[in-house]
Enzyme design. Structure first.
Site, PDB file in Angstrom:
ATOM      1  N   GLU A  18      26.569  26.248  15.245  1.00 15.99           N
ATOM      2  CA  GLU A  18      25.104  26.184  15.282  1.00 15.99           C
ATOM      3  C   GLU A  18      24.702  26.674  16.656  1.00 15.99           C
ATOM      4  OE1 GLU A  18      21.747  25.634  16.373  1.00 15.99           O
ATOM      5  OE2 GLU A  18      22.038  23.465  16.366  1.00 15.99           O
ATOM      6  N   CYS A  60      17.159  23.323  19.738  1.00 13.43           N
ATOM      7  CA  CYS A  60      17.436  24.566  19.027  1.00 13.43           C
ATOM      8  C   CYS A  60      16.345  24.863  18.012  1.00 13.43           C
ATOM      9  CB  CYS A  60      18.799  24.503  18.363  1.00 13.43           C
ATOM     10  SG  CYS A  60      19.054  23.054  17.337  1.00 13.43           S
TER      11      CYS A  60
END
Length: 398
Positions: free
Chosen positions: A162, A196
């Site tokens: 990720e 994020c």
């Protein structure tokens, strides 16, 4: 968490509460841990899929949510019967040690959880290269993800990546502008933009651009920065990141972007001991400009004008990082069109770009990730292996 990350205690507590909720979820999944029963064209045969553990894995955890970020990985990995080695981020070294101590007190077998410390380029690299490591889960940068894939390619280790986002927040001309402005601010500046899923590209229809910008900037300028519970967000993680973000903002302005808010470090007595950056807003940055394409991981967002939904979707998709996206509209037709055509891994309608719960699989497309999801039950697909079992029997021999 508050001490290591420079967050307010209320925000740190919120993170630990989220870790607790994740623990409850996976404790429940341990009672269900489903396999599958398959049909077969052959008489007198039963076929099933059963889950098995993989072995020892490396968990490379982020600094921005050091407790919840570990739990998302460690709990499903342990549930699936694996042992894990947690590589603590060098800026938040104690959170994983504390978690390991808690797990030990809770009865997790000795050796099932280990924590190592050090720089990613030395300790992290050595850990990933170890042939005993059967799987690697990373929340980090694209560059680190690429290096892990290369390092583990020969032994075909399982790797989950990720790697962040450059997330669009679209405001249509039929949106609730006050709500959209409030949630755009939350999206852009949560955890000082060190998420994020932060909304770093605010894409606004031309018809409401000026009205939205006025509301948005008013809310941005009212934000309080510091580590008290009354503050809206805290410090950046270290001086290197602070200087890098300021340099990126300065470069964008030199290339023609307009600075609407922020762009400076706080140096007053209340905030001189941390790396506090004022909430920063830019406009007129080109869609191909570096600041429009690279994740800064700080309290910086850019405003963009578009004529209509087609232009908004095209701009939203014009990014290598495709993690989350949000659209604000009163039209179900526009909402579903965005849901279908936006290429990210997560879509929000009339909400922020961030926000996830333990049962919700999270992850992106493009350079944001390589297809795996965590947490939720989808995480079990990464942390376990499937074995197909076929049994032939003869009813004549009963």
């Amino acid at each position: 968490v508050a001490r290591e990350c420079g967050k307010a205690r209320k925000d740190a507590k919120g993170e630990v509460d989220a870790a607790y909720e994740c623990a409850l979820f996976f404790a429940g999944e341990g009672r269900r841990y489903f396999g599958e029963v398959l049909s077969t064209a052959h008489q007198h045969r039963s076929v099933s899929l059963v889950r098995e553990s993989i072995g020892v894995g490396a968990l490379l955890t982020p600094f921005n949510n050091p407790f919840a970020g570990i739990v998302w990985k460690a709990f499903p990995a342990l549930l699936c019967g694996n042992a894990v080695v947690i590589k603590a981020h060098e800026d938040t070294p104690y959170a994983p040690i504390l978690l390991a101590k808690i797990l030990g007190l809770a009865g997790v077998p000795k050796g099932a959880v280990a924590v190592v410390q050090g720089e990613g380029g030395t300790v992290g690299k050595a850990l990933v290269a170890d042939p005993h490591i059967r799987f690697v889960s990373l929340t980090g940068s694209v560059e680190t993800g690429r290096s892990i894939l290369k390092e583990t390619a020969n032994r075909l280790a399982k790797v989950s990546i990720e790697a962040g986002g450059k997330n669009p927040f679209v405001v249509c001309d039929d949106a609730d502008l006050d709500r959209a402005a409030t949630l755009a601010v939350q999206s852009a500046f949560i955890d000082a933009g060190q998420r994020c899923a932060a909304g770093s590209r605010v894409i606004v229809f031309d018809a409401v651009y000026d009205k939205f910008k006025e509301r948005f900037l008013k809310k941005v300028n009212a934000l309080r920065v510091g580590v008290e519970d009354g503050d809206d967000f805290g410090a950046l993680i270290n001086e290197k990141r602070l200087k890098g973000i300021l340099a990126s903002v300065s470069g964008a302005v030199q290339r023609g972007a307009a600075l609407l808010a922020g762009g400076f470090r706080y140096t007053d007595s209340r905030r001189r001991r941390g790396y506090f950056l004022a909430p920063t807003v830019l406009e007129n940055a080109g869609p191909q400009d570096e600041i429009s394409r690279r994740e800064l991981f700080g309290p910086v967002t850019c405003l963009y004008r578009v004529k209509n939904l087609r232009q908004a979707i095209a701009l939203a998709n014009d990014a290598e990082l495709k993690l989350t996206g949000a659209i604000h509209t009163g039209s179900i037709n526009r909402a579903h069109t965005f849901i279908r055509e936006y290429e990210g891994g997560v879509v929000r309608v009339n909400g922020p770009t961030h926000g996830s719960e333990p049962h919700m699989p999270f992850g992106g497309r493009g350079l944001s990730g390589n297809g795996w999801r965590e947490p939720g039950t989808k995480a079990l697909e990464f942390y376990s292996e499937w074995k197909q079992v076929s049994i032939d029997y003869d009813p004549e021999k009963v």
